[in-house]
Structures are given as structure tokens and as C-alpha cells.
Design an enzyme around this catalytic site. Structure first.
Site, PDB file in Angstrom:
ATOM      1  N   LYS A  11     -14.360 -10.178 -11.164  1.00 47.56           N
ATOM      2  CA  LYS A  11     -13.644 -11.437 -10.443  1.00 47.56           C
ATOM      3  C   LYS A  11     -13.947 -12.518 -11.222  1.00 47.56           C
ATOM      4  O   LYS A  11     -14.888 -12.982 -11.997  1.00 47.56           O
ATOM      5  CB  LYS A  11     -13.699 -11.331  -8.914  1.00 47.56           C
ATOM      6  CG  LYS A  11     -13.380 -10.291  -8.418  1.00 47.56           C
ATOM      7  CD  LYS A  11     -13.583 -10.157  -6.843  1.00 47.56           C
ATOM      8  CE  LYS A  11     -13.080  -8.780  -6.089  1.00 47.56           C
ATOM      9  NZ  LYS A  11     -13.031  -9.001  -4.752  1.00 47.56           N
ATOM     10  N   TYR A  51      -3.546  -6.281  -4.021  1.00 45.52           N
ATOM     11  CA  TYR A  51      -3.990  -6.200  -2.566  1.00 45.52           C
ATOM     12  C   TYR A  51      -2.865  -6.183  -1.454  1.00 45.52           C
ATOM     13  O   TYR A  51      -3.167  -6.680  -0.581  1.00 45.52           O
ATOM     14  CB  TYR A  51      -4.686  -7.557  -2.250  1.00 45.52           C
ATOM     15  CG  TYR A  51      -6.191  -7.874  -3.102  1.00 45.52           C
ATOM     16  CD1 TYR A  51      -7.096  -6.692  -2.850  1.00 45.52           C
ATOM     17  CD2 TYR A  51      -6.489  -8.539  -4.179  1.00 45.52           C
ATOM     18  CE1 TYR A  51      -8.425  -6.679  -3.259  1.00 45.52           C
ATOM     19  CE2 TYR A  51      -7.765  -8.497  -4.815  1.00 45.52           C
ATOM     20  CZ  TYR A  51      -8.646  -7.695  -4.357  1.00 45.52           C
ATOM     21  OH  TYR A  51      -9.967  -7.867  -4.776  1.00 45.52           O
ATOM     22  N   ASN A 114     -17.171 -11.911  -4.212  1.00 50.58           N
ATOM     23  CA  ASN A 114     -17.932 -10.823  -4.099  1.00 50.58           C
ATOM     24  C   ASN A 114     -18.013 -10.247  -5.493  1.00 50.58           C
ATOM     25  O   ASN A 114     -18.437  -8.935  -5.630  1.00 50.58           O
ATOM     26  CB  ASN A 114     -17.977  -9.931  -2.966  1.00 50.58           C
ATOM     27  CG  ASN A 114     -16.419  -9.302  -3.144  1.00 50.58           C
ATOM     28  OD1 ASN A 114     -15.605  -9.425  -3.736  1.00 50.58           O
ATOM     29  ND2 ASN A 114     -16.094  -8.555  -1.979  1.00 50.58           N
ATOM     30  N   HIS A 117     -14.452  -5.858  -8.073  1.00 49.72           N
ATOM     31  CA  HIS A 117     -13.662  -5.054  -7.498  1.00 49.72           C
ATOM     32  C   HIS A 117     -13.741  -3.593  -7.828  1.00 49.72           C
ATOM     33  O   HIS A 117     -13.927  -3.341  -8.784  1.00 49.72           O
ATOM     34  CB  HIS A 117     -12.260  -5.579  -7.308  1.00 49.72           C
ATOM     35  CG  HIS A 117     -11.229  -4.322  -6.810  1.00 49.72           C
ATOM     36  ND1 HIS A 117     -10.899  -4.123  -5.789  1.00 49.72           N
ATOM     37  CD2 HIS A 117     -10.699  -3.248  -7.869  1.00 49.72           C
ATOM     38  CE1 HIS A 117      -9.918  -3.114  -5.623  1.00 49.72           C
ATOM     39  NE2 HIS A 117      -9.760  -2.623  -6.890  1.00 49.72           N
ATOM     40  N   GLU A 128      -3.588   1.214  -9.318  1.00 51.76           N
ATOM     41  CA  GLU A 128      -4.455  -0.037  -9.660  1.00 51.76           C
ATOM     42  C   GLU A 128      -4.582   0.169 -11.370  1.00 51.76           C
ATOM     43  O   GLU A 128      -4.323  -0.875 -11.869  1.00 51.76           O
ATOM     44  CB  GLU A 128      -5.908  -0.165  -9.015  1.00 51.76           C
ATOM     45  CG  GLU A 128      -5.593  -0.279  -7.585  1.00 51.76           C
ATOM     46  CD  GLU A 128      -7.071  -0.390  -6.878  1.00 51.76           C
ATOM     47  OE1 GLU A 128      -7.923  -0.757  -7.477  1.00 51.76           O
ATOM     48  OE2 GLU A 128      -6.878  -0.858  -5.504  1.00 51.76           O
TER      49      GLU A 128
END
Ligand code: DAT
Ligand code: MG
Length: 140
Positions: A11, A51, A114, A117, A128
Site C-alpha cells: 500500500k 474493495y 496496514n 493487502h 483481484e
């Protein structure tokens, strides 16, 4: 011994903090094989599609804003039980609960930032991967 593919994202805060090599190295050393790898800036439409299961959640806006806030690295890793193993290497969604030795347990503290992913099922991984990679961008 099912050979699977899963989508791993570093990320924006992981890229910003120079953790691309660290994250990639962990997957390589574990024995996974890279089948696709790219640096990109996600458009809002891509982040929203990625998402979509969280569209109704209170944090959805922040989630999309964060994922699109800077460049990310997308990779497809392949190997035995890749979906489950990649997620266990990442640790719990909330880094406060992530075990030391996991990526989130070693490099994150905030749930909204975080660092990585990982797809949560083989079906999610297929969906995805197709969002981030065209067939010609992936090795056979
Ligand atoms: P994961 O990324 O472990 O699959 P998820 O699919 O439940 O977790 O949520 C997707 C991302 O959304 C997660 O990595 C961080 C963010 N997120 C989840 N729950 C959140 C919350 N309660 N507050 C803020 N961000 C949250
Ligand atoms: Mg998830």
C-alpha cells in the site's frame, strides 16, 4: 498441495517508507514465485472495485482515499496454498493484534495504514488479479 496464485499489494505507506524490497523478499524467501509485478497509482474506480465488499462500511471513503494516495506495488505470487500463507505472513488486519514476525506485526500500528493487502480466497484472488493485471502481464 494446491498451487495457488494470490494478489499482494504494498500500500502507499509501504512504498513511501521503502518497504517494497522487504515485503517482496519475504515472499521470495518463503518460496513463492513472482508471476506479475508492477508499480502503479490506483484510480479511485479501481480502489472502489477492489474493495467493493466494504462499500457500505463507515471506513470505505478513507480506505479508497488511502489506497489512491500514492503509488502502490501490485504483485502476483504463486505457490503452495498462496492465499492462506500470504495472509498469515501479513498478520491480522489490525496491526495491534498482528503477531511479531508478520509484515503488519513488524511494520504497522494503524488498521487504516496496514502496509499490505492479500486476497482472502482463491475466488477473491482471481477477481483481484484481473483488476490489476491483464493476461499478457502475467507469466504462465
Ligand atoms: P484485510 O485487509 O485483512 O483483508 P478487510 O478486508 O477486513 O481486511 O479490510 C480491508 C482494509 O480496510 C483493511 O486492510 C484496512 C481497512 N479497514 C478494515 N477495517 C477497518 C476499520 N475498522 N477501520 C478502518 N479501516 C479498516
Ligand atoms: Mg480483505
Amino acid at each position: 498441495m494446491a498451487i495457488e496464485r494470490t494478489l499482494v499489494l504494498v500500500k502507499p505507506n509501504g512504498v513511501e517508507r521503502g518497504l517494497v524490497g522487504e515485503v517482496t523478499a519475504r515472499f521470495e524467501r518463503r518460496g513463492f514465485v513472482l508471476k506479475g509485478l508492477k508499480l502503479l497509482r490506483a484510480a479511485p474506480e479501481l480502489a472502489e472495485e477492489h474493495y467493493e465488499e466494504h462499500r457500505e462500511k463507515a471506513f470505505f471513503g478513507e480506505l479508497v482515499a488511502f489506497l489512491t494516495s500514492g503509488p502502490i506495488v501490485a504483485m502476483v505470487v504463486e505457490g503452495v496454498s498462496a492465499v492462506q500463507v500470504a495472509r498469515s505472513m501479513m498478520g491480522a488486519t489490525d496491526p495491534v493484534s498482528a503477531a511479531p514476525g508478520t509484515i503488519r506485526g513488524d511494520y504497522a500500528l494503524e488498521i487504516g495504514e496496514n502496509v499490505v493487502h492479500g486476497s482472502d480466497s482463491v475466488a477473491s484472488a482471481e477477481r483481484e488479479i484481473a483488476l490489476y493485471f491483464s493476461a499478457s502481464e502475467l507469466l504462465p
